[in-house]
Write a protein that holds these residues in place. Structure first.
Motif, PDB file in Angstrom:
ATOM      1  N   GLN A 219       0.799  -1.222   0.000  1.00  0.00           N
ATOM      2  CA  GLN A 219       0.000   0.000   0.000  1.00  0.00           C
ATOM      3  C   GLN A 219       0.835   1.276   0.000  1.00  0.00           C
ATOM      4  OE1 GLN A 219      -3.377  -0.278  -0.371  1.00  0.00           O
ATOM      5  NE2 GLN A 219      -2.867  -2.459  -0.511  1.00  0.00           N
ATOM      6  N   SER A 220       1.950   1.272   0.721  1.00  0.00           N
ATOM      7  CA  SER A 220       2.680   2.524   0.943  1.00  0.00           C
ATOM      8  C   SER A 220       4.025   2.613   0.234  1.00  0.00           C
ATOM      9  CB  SER A 220       2.912   2.734   2.446  1.00  0.00           C
ATOM     10  OG  SER A 220       3.709   1.685   2.974  1.00  0.00           O
TER      11      SER A 220
ATOM     12  N   MET B 180       7.249  -5.501 -12.856  1.00  0.00           N
ATOM     13  CA  MET B 180       5.958  -5.484 -13.537  1.00  0.00           C
ATOM     14  C   MET B 180       5.777  -4.187 -14.316  1.00  0.00           C
ATOM     15  SD  MET B 180       2.172  -5.091 -11.833  1.00  0.00           S
ATOM     16  CE  MET B 180       2.513  -3.327 -11.638  1.00  0.00           C
ATOM     17  N   GLN B 181       6.071  -3.060 -13.666  1.00  0.00           N
ATOM     18  CA  GLN B 181       5.915  -1.771 -14.331  1.00  0.00           C
ATOM     19  C   GLN B 181       6.872  -1.637 -15.505  1.00  0.00           C
ATOM     20  OE1 GLN B 181       7.309   1.897 -12.431  1.00  0.00           O
ATOM     21  NE2 GLN B 181       5.393   2.895 -13.046  1.00  0.00           N
TER      22      GLN B 181
ATOM     23  N   LEU C 206      -0.157   4.158 -16.123  1.00  0.00           N
ATOM     24  CA  LEU C 206      -0.634   5.523 -15.905  1.00  0.00           C
ATOM     25  C   LEU C 206       0.299   6.302 -14.985  1.00  0.00           C
ATOM     26  CD1 LEU C 206      -4.470   4.862 -15.538  1.00  0.00           C
ATOM     27  CD2 LEU C 206      -3.339   6.110 -17.396  1.00  0.00           C
ATOM     28  N   ALA C 207       0.811   5.636 -13.953  1.00  0.00           N
ATOM     29  CA  ALA C 207       1.756   6.318 -13.054  1.00  0.00           C
ATOM     30  C   ALA C 207       2.972   6.793 -13.828  1.00  0.00           C
ATOM     31  CB  ALA C 207       2.167   5.386 -11.915  1.00  0.00           C
TER      32      ALA C 207
ATOM     33  N   LEU D 179       6.455   5.046  -8.587  1.00  0.00           N
ATOM     34  CA  LEU D 179       5.652   3.846  -8.389  1.00  0.00           C
ATOM     35  C   LEU D 179       5.052   3.788  -6.982  1.00  0.00           C
ATOM     36  CD1 LEU D 179       4.627   1.147  -9.525  1.00  0.00           C
ATOM     37  CD2 LEU D 179       6.779   0.106  -8.768  1.00  0.00           C
ATOM     38  N   ASP D 180       5.707   4.395  -6.005  1.00  0.00           N
ATOM     39  CA  ASP D 180       5.180   4.370  -4.642  1.00  0.00           C
ATOM     40  C   ASP D 180       3.861   5.118  -4.513  1.00  0.00           C
ATOM     41  OD1 ASP D 180       7.251   2.831  -3.736  1.00  0.00           O
ATOM     42  OD2 ASP D 180       8.379   4.479  -2.833  1.00  0.00           O
ATOM     43  N   LEU D 181       3.498   5.887  -5.537  1.00  0.00           N
ATOM     44  CA  LEU D 181       2.237   6.635  -5.510  1.00  0.00           C
ATOM     45  C   LEU D 181       1.151   5.985  -6.361  1.00  0.00           C
ATOM     46  CD1 LEU D 181       3.647  10.280  -5.823  1.00  0.00           C
ATOM     47  CD2 LEU D 181       3.113   8.999  -3.740  1.00  0.00           C
TER      48      LEU D 181
END
Length: 230
Positions: free
Chosen positions: A109-110, A126-127, A164-165, A172-174
């Motif tokens: 989550q964070s 993955m990204q 999209l990020a 990526l943390d967001l």
């Protein structure tokens, strides 16, 4: 560059029961998911697509076929493993309520960039593979069909959120701040100097303004007049 429409597959039997399907075989759209995919296909029918690229998993291929069935032309329809679901490893097949008790859950989550799923893939990997795949297809479609080309990528929630990020210039943390619902449409145009995000997580609305593609240009000061329907 061309314009990519990112479509998440419709709702599945696993989504409905709160299960993390991952890459498991045999996970298909339920009736709500088929209805969502049909609505998305109807929205896209006004847009002459040059391609519909899909993750290899059944739920994405089903969604892609519903979109293709509503196209007047015959878009290319390749399958790309780099758009497949994240490899969740030992988390695959478990319920979300069960996974919420894991020590790794708050990290997901964070601080997603630090996550490697046990026996599976990291969210950073993955990204990287999914963004590279989108940019590769985008350049190929533009080279073949010109800068007005519009194409679809049918993939999964976390995959699309990570794409999209990247397009939004977010770490990526967001990426957990982004929501991507089943059957939703998001739109990105990769310009010469930077990507432009035209929509995220939409499930209604006219898309005929995309029929002539998006002309890449500098961002208008003040926001400009917007896209015009043909």
């Amino acid at each position: 560059m061309a314009t990519v429409i990112l479509v998440r597959h419709g709702r599945t039997t696993a989504n409905a029961t709160g299960q993390l399907a991952g890459r498991a075989a045999g996970v298909c759209l339920d009736q709500i998911g088929r209805d969502q995919a049909a609505l998305t296909g109807d929205r896209l029918a006004a847009v002459p697509l040059v391609g519909v690229v899909s993750s290899p998993l059944e739920r994405c291929r089903e969604t892609a076929q519903i979109i293709l069935a509503r196209q007047a032309g015959s878009p290319d329809a390749p399958i790309d493993r780099d758009l497949t679901e994240c490899n969740y490893g030992e988390w695959q097949g478990r319920t979300i309520s069960d996974l919420e008790t894991e020590d790794l859950w708050p990290v997901v989550q964070s601080q997603p960039s630090a996550v490697v799923f046990p026996g599976g893939e990291s969210l950073a990997a993955m990204q990287a593979r999914s963004v590279a795949a989108i940019r590769r297809h985008d350049a190929a479609f533009e080279a073949e069909h010109g800068p007005g080309a519009v194409w679809v990528a049918v993939s999964h929630g976390d995959i699309i959120k990570s794409i999209l990020a990247d397009a939004l210039g977010m770490h990526l943390d967001l990426f957990q701040r982004i929501n991507v619902g089943p059957g939703s449409v998001s739109i990105v145009s990769y310009g010469v100097s930077r990507p432009s995000v035209y929509a995220t997580n939409t499930d209604a609305g006219d898309l005929s303004w995309l029929s002539n593609g998006i002309r890449s240009a500098d961002a208008p000061v003040g926001g400009g007049a917007g896209q015009q329907a043909p």
